[in-house]
Structure formats: C-alpha cells, structure tokens
Design an enzyme around this catalytic site. Structure first.
Site, PDB file in Angstrom:
ATOM      1  N   ASP A 309      50.047 -34.010 -33.796  1.00 33.31           N
ATOM      2  CA  ASP A 309      50.129 -34.788 -32.567  1.00 33.31           C
ATOM      3  C   ASP A 309      50.951 -34.022 -31.543  1.00 33.31           C
ATOM      4  OD1 ASP A 309      48.616 -37.095 -32.870  1.00 33.31           O
ATOM      5  OD2 ASP A 309      50.156 -38.047 -34.097  1.00 33.31           O
ATOM      6  N   ASP A 346      58.833 -50.901 -14.054  1.00 34.79           N
ATOM      7  CA  ASP A 346      58.238 -50.071 -15.103  1.00 34.79           C
ATOM      8  C   ASP A 346      59.330 -49.705 -16.110  1.00 34.79           C
ATOM      9  OD1 ASP A 346      56.909 -48.309 -16.704  1.00 34.79           O
ATOM     10  OD2 ASP A 346      56.313 -46.931 -15.109  1.00 34.79           O
ATOM     11  N   GLU A 350      58.843 -42.933 -18.596  1.00 39.16           N
ATOM     12  CA  GLU A 350      58.366 -42.250 -17.394  1.00 39.16           C
ATOM     13  C   GLU A 350      58.857 -42.963 -16.134  1.00 39.16           C
ATOM     14  OE1 GLU A 350      56.559 -43.188 -19.889  1.00 39.16           O
ATOM     15  OE2 GLU A 350      55.503 -41.450 -20.744  1.00 39.16           O
ATOM     16  N   PHE A 379      54.374 -52.761 -15.134  1.00 43.67           N
ATOM     17  CA  PHE A 379      53.393 -51.810 -15.660  1.00 43.67           C
ATOM     18  C   PHE A 379      52.700 -52.409 -16.884  1.00 43.67           C
ATOM     19  CE2 PHE A 379      52.231 -48.574 -18.742  1.00 43.67           C
ATOM     20  CZ  PHE A 379      51.452 -47.721 -17.971  1.00 43.67           C
ATOM     21  N   MET A 385      49.375 -49.210 -13.779  1.00 52.79           N
ATOM     22  CA  MET A 385      50.119 -49.185 -12.523  1.00 52.79           C
ATOM     23  C   MET A 385      51.315 -50.114 -12.620  1.00 52.79           C
ATOM     24  SD  MET A 385      47.362 -49.307  -9.392  1.00 52.79           S
ATOM     25  CE  MET A 385      46.784 -50.931  -9.855  1.00 52.79           C
ATOM     26  N   SER A 386      52.285 -49.858 -11.739  1.00 52.47           N
ATOM     27  CA  SER A 386      53.383 -50.798 -11.517  1.00 52.47           C
ATOM     28  C   SER A 386      53.693 -50.778 -10.023  1.00 52.47           C
ATOM     29  CB  SER A 386      54.622 -50.398 -12.327  1.00 52.47           C
ATOM     30  OG  SER A 386      55.156 -49.175 -11.855  1.00 52.47           O
ATOM     31  N   LYS A 404      52.494 -47.472  -7.938  1.00 52.57           N
ATOM     32  CA  LYS A 404      52.661 -46.163  -8.577  1.00 52.57           C
ATOM     33  C   LYS A 404      51.934 -46.213  -9.910  1.00 52.57           C
ATOM     34  CE  LYS A 404      55.454 -45.867 -11.482  1.00 52.57           C
ATOM     35  NZ  LYS A 404      55.376 -46.140 -12.958  1.00 52.57           N
ATOM     36  N   ASP A 531      45.922 -44.698 -37.460  1.00 51.84           N
ATOM     37  CA  ASP A 531      45.942 -43.378 -38.101  1.00 51.84           C
ATOM     38  C   ASP A 531      45.549 -43.456 -39.576  1.00 51.84           C
ATOM     39  OD1 ASP A 531      46.814 -41.915 -35.853  1.00 51.84           O
ATOM     40  OD2 ASP A 531      48.886 -42.512 -36.206  1.00 51.84           O
TER      41      ASP A 531
END
Length: 698
Positions: A309, A346, A350, A379, A385-386, A404, A531
């Site tokens: 990953d 958010d 990030e 978000f 988006m937020s 954003k 997974d």
C-alpha cells in the site's frame, strides 16, 4: 507484548532445554526425524552389545565410548530443538500472565450478567466500560472507546476502537480506558487470538513446511543409501579378508559399522532442522510478528512479488498542504483566507494542514463566525468537499458559498452555479498530479480562487530498500487509490517496479491471482474487511493487529505493532531462514565427505598388505595419518556429536543476512559452508585423534 531477546545461557532456559532433550528420547518423538531415529537405534544397538559383552565377561571399553557418544549425538540434537522451543516458551510466559481469569458482562436485551470469559460464546454481546478488561476477541458493534493494547503490542499509547470501519477489532486481555462499547464475541473459548499466539510461540503445534518436508525426504533418501552401503560393507570386508588371507572381523564389527553409519548420514542438519524452523518463527516473534504457521515464514523467503500500500508503507501517510496556487486576479492571501475558512469544518489531516499552512505563511487565524453569519458544510466522502455558506446582512440569503475539495468535485460545483473551470487551473491540477501531489481546488460561488498543493512525502530510505529487494529478485508493486498520474509520480520517486492506481478490492484480488498464475509467490499487507479476500489469496498475508477481525483471520501473519513496512522485514527473515537451512545442509553433506576419508582408509588400510609393513593400497587415502581404526572411528563419532553443539547458536541466530541473487548465495554457501564443511572435519578429527591417543582412550 514487547518481546526481548532471550539469553541462551540463561540458567532456567538451559535447565528446561536439558529436561526437554531427555523427554524427547521417546521413540514416537524420535521417529518424526528419520535421520536421528537411525542414530537413536544405533545408540540402542551399541549399548546392547556392550552390556552383552559385559555379561559374558568380555567388556569393550571402545564399545562403551561409542555408545556414550552416540547417545550424546541424539541428546544434542534433542537439546537444540528443546532450546529453540524453550526460548519461545519463555516469551509465551509473558502472554500467559495476561490471560488471567477474566469476566465479561454479557448483554441480553437490556440486562447485563457477569459471567466467566471462558463461558462466553461466539456472537454473544458484551459491555465494556472504562477500567474493564476486554474478556474475549471481538468487534465493536456500538460506541467508541480508547483502548490500552500495551499488553499485546507493547505500545503504551492507547488506540481508538469504534463500531464500523477498519478499527473495530478488539483483543481479549486489553483494557478499556474511556467511554463505553458493546462488543460482539468473534472467537470460541480457547481459540482467541491470545490462545493462538501462545500455542504458536511455544511451537507445540508447529507443522513441517513443504520445503522442510522435501529436505527431510532427501535426507532420508541419503540415509537409506548409506544404510545399504554400510550393511553390504560387512560382506565386502569378509570376502576381501578371505581373498587376502586376512581376518578383519575384529576390526569391522557391528559397533564399528553403526558408528560408521551415524558418521556418514547427514546427522548435523538432521539434528538441527527442527531448531532452524522454530528459530525462524522466533525471530518474527521478537519483532512483534506472529506467524500462524511455519509455512508462512518459509513462503516469505520464496516471495518474489510484494504488493505494498502506498499510504503508510511507502509514504508517511498524511498528505500535507505545501503551497497555494492562486487563479488569475486572486492574491495568495485571499486564496489562503478562503481555503482556511473552507477547511474549518474539515476534520481530516489534510483539512487541518491547510489551516496550519495559512497560519504559518500569512499569520491567519480562523475567524470566529456566529451561526447567524455562516453555515458550515462538513467534509464527506460522498461530496469530497467542505466549506461554509456566508449569510447576507438580511439573513435571508447566501452571500458566499466558499468550497474546498477535490478538483473534479469543485468543477462540478461551480459548473452547477453557471461558472467555468479555467484552463490555467486545469493545467495546475495536472502538473501537481504529475509531481505526485494531490490538488484541491477552492471556489467562491461560481468563481475558482485557486489550487492547494497537497503532498504525501515518501519515507526516507524506502527507495534504497526497494533497490535491495530488486537485487534479491523481488519485484515491488505499489497499490494506491490515487489517479494514475499521481500514482506514477509516487512510484517513480519511491523506486517501485510497478504500481496499481485506483485499486479496488476486486482489482487487488485479480492482480494476486494473475501473479500466482505466472508462477510467482505474492506477499501483501492489509487491515480492512475489504482486504480480506486478497489476504486470503496471497501466499504471505500480513494483517494489522489494529485491523478488522476478518482481516486478521484471513492473514497468516499478524503484526502486533500494525506497521505496514514490516512486510519487508518478514521477507528478509524468511530468506534468512532458507539461507540458514541451505548453509547448514551444505556444511553437513560436506562433513560426510571428510568423515568418509577419515574412517574408510583407517578401517581397511591393512587390507591386501603383502609387503609385510601392515599397510595396504588403501592406506594411501589415510591422508590424516590417524593412529588406528579405533581412534579414527572414535574421533569421527566425537566430532559428529560436538559439531551439532557448535552449530546450535548459528541455527538459532541464523546466518548473516545478505542481499544477493540466488546464484551469488549458492557460490557463497559452497565457498564458506561447503569448503569449510570439508576442511573442518579434517582438522577436528585429527586433533581428537591426537588427544585420544595421548590419553590412552584406545
């Protein structure tokens, strides 16, 4: 469970190993190892012959010495295996201390009943609150809590466990620190993760791996060949002695033939084979990795394709905002203000990094807005988006819709408002993607304000590690959900051989099957329920301990520290196991060659001795100039026993791991362990012969 290296010279460990060596003299135990079983039977035969001779009044001091050293050979082999098991058992004691008599609060409707943990069954519901110890393995089905897993992982920092997602699995023996959760039991009594760990560490249920079985068959075949050779040797010696007018019956006795057989069969690797396998699993344990079988460790050594990953394995995992790229007519500061406002709702790493970047560059502080002034838009994975809606002065309409989010989501948003996405901004989006970054767009109503550059940093030294794997013939494949441009850039920076962009669970499973159909052995890591299918298909499947119960059940190795980069270490440990087994096999077979030249010429050196000097043609092969047939046999038997003891530390520690191709490793084995295996017996047997003669032992 923070495992530490166990000192091999520890008194308690040595005592347990010695007792274990004696307990393994059970014929049923010895029969599992055909090579050592032959030695075991030989020790019984020579002991019987000595006792018979003693009863008849003709005791043989030489026969007694041979018997003693043959028993030592068997015991030393048992000792090696018991020492390897004992080290694992010592580590398992730490886990047993955590497996106390636990109770759980079983939930039936709205009623809670306190019952012993061993009476809880699969699918029962249990309530755990702050201070409670989780009684049995399960999954959180209600609530969220902070859990202390240090008893299992050794990490003091608590982790969050919540219902749904990939962080719902909990392990019996861990402690709830805060809040309240409801757990569905996922394991039957006696089959919890902790129970399996203890059994695996102790090695009680260790099964032979395919390569180990194949090697055992080869060693058994060699043993049968030498058995036929030694049996027929008696008839050869009688015939040759009769033809030469000599009597060799006092030299070529049953005791001598048994000793010769034990020296010629591959007893060294036969005695150390189980210890090598157990030690391989033990090396994983000391790195907080639990292999569900020796097959997984061995397969790791043969792996030639790694599926890794991107996030958390190749990169640090958190994409961070690094740059604001404003649109035409927009200042950097205005873009930063809008980006910060749109990120207030958010909660992702990030989003937090955008707020921090605006603060660091422009000293901006998040504005305090009342509910009458703004409506925050959090978000979500669906909108990607937020933002927030600023309300006009009258309070009846929206003055600004600041958003954003992902470039594609923002494009759709502004186009729905009648705006357009400028070509210059589209170019910036593509440039960021090509550089391995993630572009986020910022808009105000139908107007695009600019782009935010998010970058996931590649871990230091990872490129060099991939280069090492490439030298070993292992191909690395990066798996990511990013778009192909971003994936290609990260792959180039990290130095992987291939990548899978926008990978889905189905795509991972299909890729593994394709690689296996081409004859490759595949390893991968995973932690989520999605997974599980790919983990079940992979040859080496490393499941994170923090992952879901489905992932842990599907994997054949569990990483207690949940560090995805451990996959590379597992491959290295697997290769070290195979290298150790190969090196000691080479050494053992080379030993047999040397012992052949030590014993046979000494036994038959006087055959066909017509020159009156007592030396026949075969004496020319007695290059070590051993004193007599008895001293040669006894020296070889003693060396055969002592070399097992000398190699026990190497079998448990493993040969030094080196990054090299298979051909280079073969050349190294032949040079060091092949040539060394031939030279060592010549030196050792000669020294023992001198000591034996000096001490008058024959």
């Amino acid at each position: 469970m923070k495992t530490e290296a166990i000192n091999l010279m520890d008194g308690d460990l040595q005592k347990q190993a010695l007792l274990g060596a004696l307990s393994k003299l059970n014929p049923k135990v010895q029969l599992r190892n055909p090579v050592m079983f032959v030695c075991y039977v030989g020790a019984i035969m020579t002991t019987y012959l000595f006792l018979k001779g003693t009863i008849l009044g003709t005791p043989s001091w030489f026969g007694l010495q041979i018997s003693i050293w043959l028993w030592f050979t068997v015991l030393f082999a048992n000792y090696a295996e018991a020492l390897a098991e004992g080290r694992g058992k010592a580590q398992a004691e730490a886990l047993k201390k955590n497996r106390t008599d636990l109770f759980g609060r079983k939930l039936s409707g709205n009623t809670e009943t306190l019952i012993p943990a061993n009476q809880l069954k699969k699918d029962d519901l249990v309530v755990c609150e702050a201070g409670d110890i989780i009684p049995v393995d399960g999954e959180v089905v209600e609530g969220i809590a902070s859990v202390d897993e240090s008893a299992i992982t050794g990490e003091s920092a608590p982790v969050i466990r919540e219902s749904g997602g990939d962080r719902s699995a909990v392990t019996g023996g861990t402690r709830v620190i805060s809040d309240r959760i409801v757990i569905r039991i996922m394991a039957e009594p006696g089959h919890t993760f902790l129970d399996r760990m203890i059994a695996l560490i102790e090695g009680a249920k260790r099964q032979k791996t395919p390569n180990e079985i194949a090697l055992t068959i080869v060693l058994t075949g060699l043993t049968l060949v030498f058995l036929m050779v030694v049996v027929t040797l008696k008839f050869f010696s009688d015939y040759s002695g009769s033809a030469a007018g000599q009597n060799l019956s006092s030299i070529v006795t049953v005791t001598v033939l048994v000793a010769l057989l034990v020296c010629l069969i591959p007893t060294t690797i036969g005695g150390l084979l189980s210890a090598i396998g157990i030690a391989g699993m033990d090396r994983l344990i000391r790195r907080n990795l639990i292999a569900k079988s020796g097959r997984a460790v061995e397969a790791a050594g043969d792996v030639d394709v790694l599926l890794l990953d991107k996030t958390g394995t190749i990169t640090l995992g958190n994409r961070m905002a690094t740059e604001f790229i404003p649109a035409e007519g927009v200042t950097d500061r205005n873009l930063a203000v809008a980006a910060q406002l749109a990120s207030l709702a958010d909660e992702t790493p990030e989003g937090r990094s955008i707020v921090v970047l605006a603060k660091n560059i422009f000293n901006l502080r998040a504005e305090s807005l009342s509910p009458s002034q703004a409506k925050f838009v959090p978000f979500t994975a669906q909108t990607r988006m937020s933002g927030l809606d600023l309300i006009d002065e009258t309070g009846t309409g929206c003055k600004h819709q600041i958003r954003k989010g992902a470039a594609e989501a923002i494009r759709s948003h502004i186009e729905s408002l009648g705006g357009t996405f400028p070509e210059r901004m589209q170019t910036a989006v593509e440039d960021i993607s090509r550089q391995g970054g993630t572009p986020l767009a910022v808009s105000d109503n139908e107007r695009i304000l600019g782009i935010i550059f998010l970058k996931d940093v590649v871990k230091g030294g990872i490129k060099e590690r991939f280069a090492m794997l490439r030298k070993m013939g292992i191909r690395t494949v990066m798996i990511t959900g990013d778009n192909p441009l971003t994936a290609a850039a990260i792959a180039a920076e990290a130095g992987v051989d291939d990548f899978m962009a926008q990978a889905t669970p189905e795509a991972k499973l299909e890729r593994i099957r394709e690689e296996q159909q081409k004859g490759h052995l595949v390893a991968m890591t995973g932690d989520g329920t999605n997974d599980a299918p790919a983990l079940a298909q992979a040859d080496v499947a490393v499941a994170m301990n923090t992952g879901t119960q489905a992932a842990r059940e599907a994997g054949n190795v569990v990483d207690l520290e949940s560090n995805p980069t451990k996959l590379i270490e597992i491959v290295e440990i697997g290769k070290q196991l195979l290298m150790t087994r190969g090196a000691l096999t080479t050494f053992s077979i080379a030993n047999d060659v040397a012992k052949y030249f030590a014993i046979i010429p000494a036994l038959f050196g006087a055959l066909y001795a017509f020159n009156g000097a007592g030396q026949g043609p075969l004496m020319a092969l007695n290059i070590m100039r051993l004193h007599s047939p008895e001293s040669a046999i006894l020296s070889a038997v003693i060396f055969n026993a002592l070399i097992i003891v000398a190699l026990i530390p190497l079998a448990l520690k493993g040969v030094s791991y080196r990054v090299a191709s298979a051909s280079q490793l073969l050349q190294r084995n032949l040079l060091i362990y092949g040539l060394g295996g031939i030279i060592a017996p010549f030196i050792g047997i000669k020294l023992l012969d001198l000591i034996i003669v000096t001490l008058g032992m024959v």
